[in-house]
Design an enzyme around this catalytic site. Sequence first.
Site, PDB file in Angstrom:
ATOM      1  N   GLY A  11      64.630  20.079 -18.007  1.00  0.00           N
ATOM      2  CA  GLY A  11      64.515  19.308 -16.773  1.00  0.00           C
ATOM      3  C   GLY A  11      65.735  18.428 -16.557  1.00  0.00           C
ATOM      4  N   GLY A  37      61.396  22.974 -14.669  1.00  0.00           N
ATOM      5  CA  GLY A  37      62.786  22.903 -15.159  1.00  0.00           C
ATOM      6  C   GLY A  37      63.553  24.170 -14.860  1.00  0.00           C
ATOM      7  N   VAL A  58      53.725  22.117 -24.134  1.00  0.00           N
ATOM      8  CA  VAL A  58      53.367  21.060 -25.096  1.00  0.00           C
ATOM      9  C   VAL A  58      51.886  20.681 -25.056  1.00  0.00           C
ATOM     10  CG1 VAL A  58      55.700  20.080 -25.130  1.00  0.00           C
ATOM     11  CG2 VAL A  58      53.980  19.101 -23.595  1.00  0.00           C
ATOM     12  N   TYR A 146      49.273  11.833 -11.455  1.00  0.00           N
ATOM     13  CA  TYR A 146      50.504  11.471 -12.185  1.00  0.00           C
ATOM     14  C   TYR A 146      50.375  10.070 -12.763  1.00  0.00           C
ATOM     15  CZ  TYR A 146      55.578  10.678 -12.836  1.00  0.00           C
ATOM     16  OH  TYR A 146      56.831  10.405 -13.343  1.00  0.00           O
ATOM     17  N   LYS A 150      50.074   8.998 -16.751  1.00  0.00           N
ATOM     18  CA  LYS A 150      51.082   8.146 -17.393  1.00  0.00           C
ATOM     19  C   LYS A 150      50.458   6.870 -17.951  1.00  0.00           C
ATOM     20  CE  LYS A 150      54.863  10.583 -16.688  1.00  0.00           C
ATOM     21  NZ  LYS A 150      55.738  11.026 -17.777  1.00  0.00           N
ATOM     22  N   THR A 176      65.366   7.634 -10.741  1.00  0.00           N
ATOM     23  CA  THR A 176      66.665   7.964 -11.322  1.00  0.00           C
ATOM     24  C   THR A 176      67.183   9.252 -10.696  1.00  0.00           C
ATOM     25  OG1 THR A 176      66.074   6.822 -13.343  1.00  0.00           O
ATOM     26  CG2 THR A 176      67.840   8.456 -13.521  1.00  0.00           C
TER      27      THR A 176
HETATM   28  P1  NAD Z   1      61.923  17.429 -14.274  1.00  0.00           P
HETATM   29  O1  NAD Z   1      60.826  18.090 -13.499  1.00  0.00           O
HETATM   30  O2  NAD Z   1      63.326  17.761 -13.930  1.00  0.00           O
HETATM   31  O3  NAD Z   1      61.741  17.712 -15.832  1.00  0.00           O
HETATM   32  C1  NAD Z   1      60.503  17.834 -16.449  1.00  0.00           C
HETATM   33  C2  NAD Z   1      60.572  18.980 -17.436  1.00  0.00           C
HETATM   34  O4  NAD Z   1      59.335  19.068 -18.159  1.00  0.00           O
HETATM   35  C3  NAD Z   1      60.774  20.352 -16.761  1.00  0.00           C
HETATM   36  O5  NAD Z   1      61.843  21.041 -17.356  1.00  0.00           O
HETATM   37  C4  NAD Z   1      59.444  21.054 -16.980  1.00  0.00           C
HETATM   38  O6  NAD Z   1      59.570  22.461 -17.040  1.00  0.00           O
HETATM   39  C5  NAD Z   1      58.970  20.442 -18.288  1.00  0.00           C
HETATM   40  N1  NAD Z   1      57.525  20.522 -18.506  1.00  0.00           N
HETATM   41  C6  NAD Z   1      56.539  20.111 -17.661  1.00  0.00           C
HETATM   42  N2  NAD Z   1      55.333  20.363 -18.210  1.00  0.00           N
HETATM   43  C7  NAD Z   1      55.560  20.918 -19.434  1.00  0.00           C
HETATM   44  C8  NAD Z   1      54.717  21.375 -20.480  1.00  0.00           C
HETATM   45  N3  NAD Z   1      53.380  21.340 -20.369  1.00  0.00           N
HETATM   46  N4  NAD Z   1      55.294  21.870 -21.607  1.00  0.00           N
HETATM   47  C9  NAD Z   1      56.642  21.918 -21.730  1.00  0.00           C
HETATM   48  N5  NAD Z   1      57.486  21.516 -20.773  1.00  0.00           N
HETATM   49  C10 NAD Z   1      56.951  21.014 -19.625  1.00  0.00           C
HETATM   50  O7  NAD Z   1      61.667  15.851 -14.167  1.00  0.00           O
HETATM   51  P2  NAD Z   1      62.581  14.617 -14.631  1.00  0.00           P
HETATM   52  O8  NAD Z   1      62.967  13.859 -13.440  1.00  0.00           O
HETATM   53  O9  NAD Z   1      63.615  15.086 -15.567  1.00  0.00           O
HETATM   54  O10 NAD Z   1      61.500  13.744 -15.404  1.00  0.00           O
HETATM   55  C11 NAD Z   1      61.405  13.778 -16.823  1.00  0.00           C
HETATM   56  C12 NAD Z   1      60.415  12.741 -17.317  1.00  0.00           C
HETATM   57  O11 NAD Z   1      60.805  11.441 -16.881  1.00  0.00           O
HETATM   58  C13 NAD Z   1      58.985  12.958 -16.807  1.00  0.00           C
HETATM   59  O12 NAD Z   1      58.084  12.637 -17.841  1.00  0.00           O
HETATM   60  C14 NAD Z   1      58.859  11.954 -15.686  1.00  0.00           C
HETATM   61  O13 NAD Z   1      57.538  11.534 -15.497  1.00  0.00           O
HETATM   62  C15 NAD Z   1      59.750  10.818 -16.179  1.00  0.00           C
HETATM   63  N6  NAD Z   1      60.260  10.012 -15.064  1.00  0.00           N
HETATM   64  C16 NAD Z   1      61.300  10.434 -14.305  1.00  0.00           C
HETATM   65  C17 NAD Z   1      61.752   9.649 -13.251  1.00  0.00           C
HETATM   66  C18 NAD Z   1      62.936  10.038 -12.408  1.00  0.00           C
HETATM   67  O14 NAD Z   1      63.290   9.288 -11.496  1.00  0.00           O
HETATM   68  N7  NAD Z   1      63.608  11.127 -12.654  1.00  0.00           N
HETATM   69  C19 NAD Z   1      61.096   8.443 -12.957  1.00  0.00           C
HETATM   70  C20 NAD Z   1      60.014   8.066 -13.734  1.00  0.00           C
HETATM   71  C21 NAD Z   1      59.607   8.845 -14.799  1.00  0.00           C
END
Ligand code: NAD
Length: 319
Positions: A11, A37, A58, A146, A150, A176
């Site tokens: 991701g 991802g 996972v 969501y 969390k 982010t």
């Molecule tokens: P993203 O969607 O780009 O990445 C998430 C990744 O998790 C993906 O590659 C997806 O395939 C993988 N995934 C989802 N469920 C899965 C599972 N059951 N088993 C294995 N892999 C799995 O999102 P991101 O923006 O990179 O966010 C990453 C983390 O950061 C998340 O937990 C999200 O809640 C947290 N987050 C992100 C932001 C932001 O602004 N980007 C803000 C708050 C929290």
Amino acid sequence: MKKVLITGAAGFLGSHLCDKFIHEGFYVIGMDNFITGDKKNISHLANNPNFEFIEHDVTEFIKIEGDLHYILHFASPASPIDYLKIPIQTLKVGSLGTHNLLGLAKAKNARLLIASTSEVYGDPLVHPQTEDYYGNVNTIGPRGVYDEAKRFQESITMAYHRFHGLETRIVRIFNTYGPRMRLNDGRVIPAFMGQALRGEDLTVFGDGKQTRSFCYVDDQVDGIYKLMFSDYAYPVNIGNPNEITIGDFAEEIIKLTNTNQKVIYKELPVDDPLQRQPDITLAKELLGWQPKVEREEGMLKTFNYFKSLSEEDLYKSEH
Ligand code: NAD
Ligand code: UDP
């Protein structure tokens, strides 16, 4: 060499964390099931001797051979349209997935950092949001899948910390952005930049008066890294306090992309938070961390990344 497991490695944030930990001299095991991802985000690591990849969901039992010292649990859909599309998987990865990773951390005596979010504050009644604010979340609304996953993730992590003495860290990430976001993931930055590149009107939801505060990915990764190696087990906000309304942000994007699109207004999604800004006093004091990248610089880097993508990526509407 210390070993790190990073879930959600394919991701946006997970792939940048893989780069950071490899750069800092760790051996990284990336894990992902590609539900939101993209293999391309880690293709540059394919031949790196300090990286291996395991395709795995996972929420199923996780088996890792040998020693493991650190775990970062970043697997989870993160964009509102993603978690509305796959609500059950979102609940499962935050609950069952986190439980599996806590069990793994306990078995390996590893330190676990979980990716929490500003969404635990819901539509906040306290502004800016401090870590001691309990939040204002609609449990049964569409975003609840969501937010509550969390919140549960934080609770079970603290329970393992208190009950089993597990070393845990909780980062509350605020919006982010940066290279490797999915152009069609529906979040506001890829949405506006994709629209600008395709020559479409920019879609502002609601009246555009709602606010967000955007943090560049390099700053975010730096904050997460510092938190992992701190000795603080309670939640820490990591984000950029520079707040802007979405309406003003659309105008900024039009200027930055040097286009002359119009702004059009669409319905505000249910429970869309009206204001969001991190109070980062704790991160400053505890970690000596604060963001360094100004929005203009970060947005330009991100726009250049989106510009470098193929026509196919630009016009792909479904993941
Ligand atoms: P993203 O969607 O780009 O990445 C998430 C990744 O998790 C993906 O590659 C997806 O395939 C993988 N995934 C989802 N469920 C899965 C599972 N059951 N088993 C294995 N892999 C799995 O999102 P991101 O923006 O990179 O966010 C990453 C983390 O950061 C998340 O937990 C999200 O809640 C947290 N987050 C992100 C932001 C932001 O602004 N980007 C803000 C708050 C929290
Ligand atoms: N938004 C918007 N137009 C879009 C996408 C999002 O106006 O095309 C708004 C959305 O309603 C929210 C803000 O931008 O108020 C940030 O949305 P995003 O999906 O990026 O993340 P959120 O902070 O809501 O999780």
